[in-house]
Design an enzyme around this catalytic site. Structure first.
Site, PDB file in Angstrom:
ATOM      1  N   GLY A 103      -3.760  -3.020   8.392  1.00 17.12           N
ATOM      2  CA  GLY A 103      -2.489  -3.705   8.214  1.00 17.12           C
ATOM      3  C   GLY A 103      -2.117  -4.490   9.457  1.00 17.12           C
ATOM      4  N   GLU A 155      -5.961   6.004  11.636  1.00 14.82           N
ATOM      5  CA  GLU A 155      -4.553   5.902  12.027  1.00 14.82           C
ATOM      6  C   GLU A 155      -4.131   6.873  13.124  1.00 14.82           C
ATOM      7  OE1 GLU A 155      -4.910   4.030   8.042  1.00 14.82           O
ATOM      8  OE2 GLU A 155      -5.664   5.874   8.950  1.00 14.82           O
ATOM      9  N   ASP A 202      -2.344   6.662   5.700  1.00 17.97           N
ATOM     10  CA  ASP A 202      -1.365   6.341   4.652  1.00 17.97           C
ATOM     11  C   ASP A 202      -2.023   5.473   3.592  1.00 17.97           C
ATOM     12  OD1 ASP A 202      -1.484   4.071   6.344  1.00 17.97           O
ATOM     13  OD2 ASP A 202       0.595   3.522   5.925  1.00 17.97           O
TER      14      ASP A 202
END
Length: 335
Positions: free
Chosen positions: A64, A136, A144
């Site tokens: 992301g 992460e 996530d």
């Protein structure tokens, strides 16, 4: 839009990530655009299936694009992050529950947000360059985008291992761990995409024998410990220096929360339950965790020396996963 090429070709709805120079990192506008396209195509009789792919040979989607979340959080605006994660998770659930086949062609790096895009497709194709990971914990977040749902369904202790170390999987391991379905040499992908566009027939997917899956033969029993400290002790005793090095580098809070969430996800019946639990953490991430420090160290300043300071106790994890007082995820758009 500039970062995506969304169109209908033949019998297929096509979503191509076009941020090649940014390793096709997923930003908020891209998540909204994918969600809108799926909504448009759900009941469109001209679309028999959806194909997701990406420009370039380095990455399907390396994660992301969270720079905006970082800068807003540093300025005290935590709603930017909450909005991004909420809409991204709605998109993840929409992909997982889409009533038509979704085919993802995942080359190169497929990490974090990229797993959220491709990992929940009904037909997930990988090639020789594919490297899948949920790293992460290294940026102070948790696995996530439905990552805990996938990790919780991996065989044995693979889910705990991947969550705590952020290790990368090649194509064989990705299939073994349940993050992919089919191996096909990447030179054959254009012909398959053309056939799917032409016919809309999912049965045109014929894979080849996948490469070896080293994780299938690896003893990961050390990752069965109740707490991260127990796992660290067992990993040390086992002489697994590679895993130990990775865990020593990652956020203690992120590992503790990730471990709890992967195990909780094993009891979930729908991906929405896992995503809702993930959102409880990420909605608080810019305010109450190591996330901003992890982004600073890894992405902004790039000194690769995060100073982890967040409380990693069981009570802190429980507080981060507690209900959000009326702001929990809702799923009107993802049923």
């Amino acid at each position: 839009m500039e970062d995506l090429n969304i169109r209908i070709q033949g019998r297929a709805g096509r979503i191509t990530l076009t941020r090649e120079r940014a390793l096709n990192a997923l930003n908020h506008d891209m998540a909204l655009a994918v969600l809108a396209a799926l909504s448009d195509w759900r009941d469109d009789p001209s679309v028999d299936l959806v194909i997701m792919d990406a420009a370039g040979d380095r990455a399907f989607c390396a994660g992301g694009d969270i720079a905006a979340v970082y800068h807003a959080g540093r300025a005290g605006d935590h709603q930017v992050g909450r909005n991004f994660f909420r809409d991204e998770y709605l998109m993840n659930a929409a992909i997982a529950d889409f009533p038509k086949p979704v085919v993802a062609f995942m080359q190169g790096f497929v990490m974090g947000g990229g797993v959220g895009l491709g990992g929940h497709a009904s037909h997930r194709i990988v090639g020789d360059t594919t490297r899948i990971a949920m790293p992460e914990s290294g940026i102070g977040l948790i696995p996530d985008v439905g990552g805990t749902w996938l990790l919780g369904r991996a065989p044995g202790r693979i889910g705990e291992y991947l969550a705590l170390t952020g290790a990368r999987m090649g194509p064989g391991d990705a299939i073994h761990a349940g993050f992919a379905d089919t191996y096909l040499p990447e030179a054959e992908w254009p012909d398959l995409i053309a056939a799917l566009e032409d016919t809309g027939d999912i049965h045109r997917i014929k894979g080849a024998k996948p490469p070896a899956a080293p994780l299938a033969d690896r003893d990961l029993s050390a990752f069965g410990g109740r707490h991260v400290a127990d796992i660290l002790n067992a990993v040390t005793a086992a002489g697994d220096d590679e895993s130990l090095k990775a865990m020593r580098r990652n956020s203690p809070l992120s590992m503790a929360a990730g471990l709890a969430m992967v195990r909780a996800a094993r009891g979930d019946r729908r991906i929405q339950e896992s995503l809702g639990r993930e959102y409880r953490f990420t909605a608080r991430a810019t305010e109450s965790t190591d996330f901003l420090e992890g982004i600073r160290a890894q992405i902004i300043d790039k000194d690769r020396s995060p100073k982890w300071a967040a409380d990693a106790s069981p009570g802190a994890v429980q507080a981060l996963l507690a209900p959000l007082g009326g702001n929990d995820m809702t799923w009107e758009n993802a049923e």
